[in-house]
Design an enzyme around this catalytic site. Structure first.
Site, short mmCIF file in Angstrom:
data_model
loop_
_atom_site.label_atom_id
_atom_site.label_comp_id
_atom_site.label_asym_id
_atom_site.label_seq_id
_atom_site.Cartn_x
_atom_site.Cartn_y
_atom_site.Cartn_z
N GLU A 47 1.15 -1.20 -0.09
CA GLU A 47 0.17 -0.36 -0.15
C GLU A 47 0.95 1.11 -0.19
O GLU A 47 1.67 1.52 0.12
CB GLU A 47 -0.75 0.41 1.57
CG GLU A 47 -0.11 -0.10 2.57
CD GLU A 47 -0.88 -0.37 3.38
OE1 GLU A 47 -1.81 -0.42 3.81
OE2 GLU A 47 -0.44 -0.16 5.04
N HIS A 63 -3.57 3.07 7.60
CA HIS A 63 -3.11 2.71 8.51
C HIS A 63 -1.88 3.76 9.31
O HIS A 63 -1.58 4.38 8.00
CB HIS A 63 -1.53 1.17 7.90
CG HIS A 63 -2.57 -0.02 8.31
ND1 HIS A 63 -2.25 -1.04 6.83
CD2 HIS A 63 -3.39 -1.19 8.92
CE1 HIS A 63 -3.14 -1.78 6.87
NE2 HIS A 63 -4.29 -1.81 7.97
#
Length: 285
Positions: free
Chosen positions: A208, A246
């Site tokens: 990511e 995150h």
């Protein structure tokens, strides 16, 4: 399979808490060998037939061959629990999120000094289909096979594992390294283990935005990994400076953007999917 196999004898730290109880039941149901748990002050109780002790030191008196631990403990107390486990077992999985980064740094350093593998924190854990799981993932989406899967994102792990299973393939081992800026096992360590694993034929790497861990892994793979790697990078539309889910998924400059990572990975010989649904087609190639 890597890290988790038929010889794993695991304990659950925080076994009497709500999460500990629920996931102990699910892990046992899947065939994981959970031999004991800890919960200070609750020694003598049982959870799903698993005996509870005050400490790992106490467990070792009765179960000297334990070799793994999974931690379901509130963030402020995780460092102490992890240090306790690192001294005694080979594999520690830290499910807990929101752990202070300086605590994680100390945990990772301590684990390196003791040659202990730490997965997490902020991870869904690890699953070896047909053998067991030390984690919180839904088991019905996994199927025994030869695709190794490593990911920074739990939900993305579930989505891709499900697509792989639905396409008639299966997984050798799936693990989430965790979405925090500092984690125990990283992509490179996972690739090294999958390369050495005779049951893994292809590797799926799910990354990511934020940081350069995926690119470093691809650079390592170009020199040291012979098995095909298929990758997907989440967060193509993420704006600069915006944190996405995150703690590790924040872009600063161009290095951490999804597009930049995709281009660099492709140059390094990794097959890169534009959307998650492309992964199965790339596996088939």
């Amino acid at each position: 399979m890597i890290l988790l196999d038929e010889n794993t004898k695991a304990i659950v730290q925080g076994i009497t808490g709500k999460q500990g109880r629920f996931h102990t039941k699910e892990m046992i149901k899947y065939g994981t060998n959970i031999v004991a748990g800890t919960s200070p002050g609750k020694a003598g109780e049982t959870v799903e037939g698993v005996p509870v002790y005050n400490s790992i030191e106490e467990i070792k008196k009765y179960h000297p061959d334990i070799n793994a631990s999974i931690i379901f403990i509130p963030a402020p107390y995780v460092k102490d629990a992890a240090f306790e486990a690192i001294c005694e077992v080979d594999l520690v999985i830290i499910i807990t999120e929101h752990i202070p980064i300086h605590d994680t740094m100390e945990i990772v350093k301590y684990a390196q000094e003791h040659n202990t593998t730490v997965i997490g924190p902020n991870t869904p854990g690890i699953i070896t289909p047909g053998v067991g799981k030390l984690g919180i993932m839904p088991t019905h989406i996994f199927n025994k096979g030869n695709i190794g899967l490593v990911s920074r994102s739990g939900t993305l792990t579930y989505e891709i594992a499900s697509q792989i299973t639905d396409a008639g393939f299966g997984q050798s081992t799936c693990l989430g390294i965790g979405g925090d800026p500092v984690t125990g096992i990283d992509f490179i360590s996972a690739l090294k283990q999958f390369e050495e694993d005779p049951e893994t034929e292809k590797i799926v790497l799910l990354g990511e935005i934020g940081g350069i861990a995926e690119v470093k892994a691809a650079e390592y793979a170009k020199e040291h990994v012979t098995k095909p790697i298929i990758s997907f990078i989440a967060g193509v539309s993420a704006p600069l400076g915006k944190r996405m889910g995150h703690a590790g998924a924040i872009i600063e400059g161009t290095d951490g953007t999804a597009q930049n990572k995709k281009e660099l990975l492709a140059k390094l010989g990794v097959k890169v999917a534009d959307v998650p649904s492309d992964i199965v087609e790339l596996i088939k190639e």
